[in-house]
Design an enzyme around this catalytic site. Structure first.
Site, PDB file in Angstrom:
ATOM      1  N   ASP A  80      23.766 -14.568  -5.428  1.00  0.00           N
ATOM      2  CA  ASP A  80      24.316 -13.453  -4.633  1.00  0.00           C
ATOM      3  C   ASP A  80      25.782 -13.236  -5.004  1.00  0.00           C
ATOM      4  O   ASP A  80      26.661 -13.998  -4.608  1.00  0.00           O
ATOM      5  CB  ASP A  80      24.160 -13.785  -3.137  1.00  0.00           C
ATOM      6  CG  ASP A  80      24.661 -12.656  -2.233  1.00  0.00           C
ATOM      7  OD1 ASP A  80      25.302 -11.704  -2.729  1.00  0.00           O
ATOM      8  OD2 ASP A  80      24.406 -12.736  -1.009  1.00  0.00           O
ATOM      9  N   GLU A 117      20.600 -15.192   4.460  1.00  0.00           N
ATOM     10  CA  GLU A 117      20.584 -14.094   3.483  1.00  0.00           C
ATOM     11  C   GLU A 117      19.659 -14.384   2.294  1.00  0.00           C
ATOM     12  O   GLU A 117      18.850 -13.530   1.919  1.00  0.00           O
ATOM     13  CB  GLU A 117      22.015 -13.787   3.013  1.00  0.00           C
ATOM     14  CG  GLU A 117      22.823 -13.089   4.103  1.00  0.00           C
ATOM     15  CD  GLU A 117      24.341 -13.148   3.899  1.00  0.00           C
ATOM     16  OE1 GLU A 117      24.782 -13.551   2.806  1.00  0.00           O
ATOM     17  OE2 GLU A 117      25.068 -12.796   4.841  1.00  0.00           O
ATOM     18  N   ASP A 173      21.972  -6.352   7.582  1.00  0.00           N
ATOM     19  CA  ASP A 173      22.734  -7.185   6.650  1.00  0.00           C
ATOM     20  C   ASP A 173      24.199  -6.960   7.001  1.00  0.00           C
ATOM     21  O   ASP A 173      24.775  -5.933   6.661  1.00  0.00           O
ATOM     22  CB  ASP A 173      22.411  -6.750   5.214  1.00  0.00           C
ATOM     23  CG  ASP A 173      23.318  -7.414   4.175  1.00  0.00           C
ATOM     24  OD1 ASP A 173      24.132  -8.288   4.551  1.00  0.00           O
ATOM     25  OD2 ASP A 173      23.214  -7.051   2.987  1.00  0.00           O
ATOM     26  N   LYS A 219      34.285 -10.894   8.139  1.00  0.00           N
ATOM     27  CA  LYS A 219      33.270 -11.950   8.100  1.00  0.00           C
ATOM     28  C   LYS A 219      33.841 -13.284   7.596  1.00  0.00           C
ATOM     29  O   LYS A 219      33.347 -14.353   7.950  1.00  0.00           O
ATOM     30  CB  LYS A 219      32.132 -11.498   7.193  1.00  0.00           C
ATOM     31  CG  LYS A 219      30.913 -12.397   7.193  1.00  0.00           C
ATOM     32  CD  LYS A 219      29.810 -11.746   6.382  1.00  0.00           C
ATOM     33  CE  LYS A 219      28.607 -12.631   6.201  1.00  0.00           C
ATOM     34  NZ  LYS A 219      27.569 -11.938   5.411  1.00  0.00           N
TER      35      LYS A 219
END
Ligand code: ADP
Ligand code: MG
Length: 611
Positions: free
Chosen positions: A204, A182, A24, A83
């Site tokens: 999330d 994800e 992850d 990211k």
């Protein structure tokens, strides 16, 4: 030139298992895990949540926990949240609503880079440093090299962002088995693929971002129906809101730096779960935050997330009644009122029993294990072997190595030995089919293993490895373990067979299962009978005359004749009975042979050589 099986694949299978991991690669934290019936997370300094941070000093590049330790050091450039700019051009970034603190320069081809110590680092470079660090942690822990990894990416990542992630993995020497969304990873961790059908919302809520995805399950495959989110909404914003509240309520804090107060705010927040208030001591002053004040502070942020969920459901063309479950992902969902508020607002079950920080890595590790063929029970998204594969053993029997319906790719080993003394070659005949006798199966090809050193029958260990890759290509190799001599062949197992051929072979095998088992037992007893005859005749030739009287030789020969006669018949129990009888009657001879070989070993040696 024949084989006898001496070990089962289950014994040596573990050594052959591929080492695959799920990664992850998060904005705030990253995790690396493997899955073999249970989840195993690899840790950086006792923490499985590894900060996605790279700190560059004049001498060194620090990654993960060590990089965050260097955060306050003036001579260090700390790079976090890389990211956010993965796969974006310099112009793309200028158009973002708000920019991070990253000091970006425009490099060649509009590529954004961070310049430190006369060197330029792109987002791919920094991500690859994080990935190398994760790889290193897992490999050091297992003392094995990683064979492949499933890496998760946000569902909204476009092709360029996905390719950038793959390139970062390549730079760090990681073989990417697959990129996985994800939210799909989270759904896999909860085993939702075992439902027949259903639609799910993945909520999330991480450190800096909020993502929602609506997934639907069809025939074991998840489809992303819609995604929505806010790339500037996360735990950080909650920390900022609490910081503001603290400064307004505790005047002594005015002399503190905002970054310091934010750290206090974050710890108050993280220790709030299941409590009515949380407090801490700062240089002799106590600060405290009640649950009610906390809820007041975070309410606008939570409401914003709920509005985004509503939008995502609308966009997926479903309505809230169609949603089976909402799954909580990300550290910020630890805030306990989120679950109750979601349940009330969307009237559906909210799943949060898997640690929300680890659920994505968990699902990625499961997927990696499935793709590598290590996880035999789960056949999701996989091809399976249509017919069993094995090799011919002595007596025209088929010894199965990989059973029908095993998910591929797969690698399995069985160990065999020789049947005759001094046997120097082995013929490996690869067999496909369910029947017990080779004559009722297909032969896919054969090869010879040569140069086996002369040994007694049963002495050599010959490892036969079957490997089928994801494209269904089978390679079989045989290795004699003392010399390491090996030979191999590559074939396509279902080559030349149509679907109906395969069905016919399976039907035939079901119909003839009982006859086959009887025939197999007969063949096995014949093989065992022949082995006993061969061993006794060899022994008689070697030392029969020295160790036995004439009457004794005649008696053993008589017994041998009886056994030879029985193996021409078709009753396995008669043969088995005869074998037992011969072994009993020649027990005394075996004993004499052992005594005599001990004597000849001792002869000519001093007592010190022996004890
Ligand atoms: P990302 O996916 O962005 O990498 P994570 O899922 O790791 O982020 O979440 C990190 C966020 O979770 C941080 O803002 C952290 O403060 C928050 N968090 C962790 N534990 C708790 C808790 N017990 N209560 C509230 N927030 C928490
Ligand atoms: Mg995350």
């Amino acid at each position: 030139m024949s084989l006898l099986q001496i070990s089962d694949p289950s014994i040596s299978n573990d050594d052959l298992k591929k080492f695959v991991v799920g990664i992850d690669l998060g904005t705030t934290n990253s995790l690396i895990a493997s899955y073999d019936n249970e989840l195993k997370l690899y840790e950086d300094n006792s923490s499985s949540l590894i900060p996605s941070v790279v700190s560059i000093t004049k001498e060194d590049i620090l990654i993960g926990v060590k990089a965050t330790d260097a955060f306050d050091d003036k001579n260090t450039t700390c790079i976090a949240s890389i990211k956010r700019i993965m796969g974006l051009s310099y112009s793309d970034i200028q158009n973002l609503d708000s920019k991070d603190d990253l000091l970006l320069i425009k490099s060649k081809n509009d590529l954004p880079c961070i310049a430190v110590n006369n060197k330029e680092y792109s987002a791919i470079d920094i991500s690859s440093k994080i990935l190398s660090h994760l790889k290193n942690l897992a490999e050091t822990h297992e003392n094995k090299t990683i064979d492949g990894a499933v890496i998760t990416v946000p569902a909204y990542f476009n092709d360029i962002q996905r390719q950038a992630t793959k390139n970062a993995a390549k730079l760090s020497g990681i073989n990417v088995l697959r990129l996985l969304n994800e939210p799909t990873a989270a759904a896999l961790a909860y085993g939702l693929e075992s439902n027949e059908t259903g639609s799910f919302v993945i909520y999330d809520f991480g450190g800096g971002t909020f993502d929602v995805s609506v997934l639907t399950l069809e025939k074991g495959i998840f489809k992303v129906l819609s995604t929505d989110g806010n790339t500037r909404l996360g735990g950080d914003d909650i920390d900022n809101a609490i910081t503001k509240w603290l400064v307004n309520n505790y005047s002594f804090l005015k002399s503190y730096k905002t970054t310091q107060i934010k750290k206090y705010a974050c710890s108050l927040k993280e220790s709030m779960s299941n409590k009515d208030s949380s407090s801490m001591d700062i240089d002799g002053n106590t600060i405290s935050l009640s649950k009610n004040d906390f809820i007041d502070i975070i309410n606008p942020i939570l409401n914003e997330t709920f509005d985004i969920v509503t939008n995502a459901i609308t966009e997926s063309k479903l309505s809230s009644i169609d949603i089976k479950n909402i799954i909580l992902v990300g550290g910020s969902t630890r805030i306990d009122c989120i679950k109750t508020l979601l349940e009330k607002k969307f009237s559906c079950g909210v799943l949060n029993n898997i640690d929300p920080d680890k659920v994505v890595a968990h699902g990625a590790a499961i997927q990696a294990s499935i793709l590598s063929g290590n996880n035999k029970e789960n056949i999701l998204l996989l091809d399976v072997l249509p017919l069993s594969l094995g090799i011919e053993t002595y007596g025209g029997l088929s010894e199965k190595v990989i059973l029908r319906n095993t998910p591929i790719p797969i690698k399995l080993r069985k160990t065999f030995t020789t049947f005759k003394d001094g046997q120097s070659k082995l013929l490996i005949n690869i067999i496909q089919g369910e029947r017990e006798l080779v004559e009722n199966c297909n032969s896919l090809g054969e090869f010879i293993l040569k140069n086996i050193p002369p040994m007694v029958a049963g002495g050599p260990r010959i490892d036969v490895d079957f490997q089928i890759d994801a494209d269904g290509i089978l390679s079989v190799s045989a290795t004699e373990t003392t010399t390491g001599n090996s030979s191999m062949i590559e074939v396509k197992p279902s080559y030349g067979l149509t679907e109906s051929d395969i069905m016919k072979m399976i039907d035939d095998s079901n119909n003839s299962a009982e006859i086959d088992m009887t025939l197999r037992r007969l063949n096995e007893s014949i093989v065992e009978g022949k082995r006993v005859i061969y061993a006794l005749e060899q022994a008689l030739q070697n030392d029969g005359k020295d160790l036995l009287s004439e009457e004794e030789i005649a008696m053993v020969n008589d017994e041998l004749e009886g056994l030879k006669l029985s193996i021409t018949g078709e009753d396995s129990s008669v043969i088995e009975e005869k074998i037992k009888q011969v072994e009993k009657k020649s027990e005394f001879y075996v004993e004499r042979r052992m005594n005599s070989s001990i004597k000849s070993f001792i002869a000519g040696k001093g007592i010190d050589d022996i004890l």
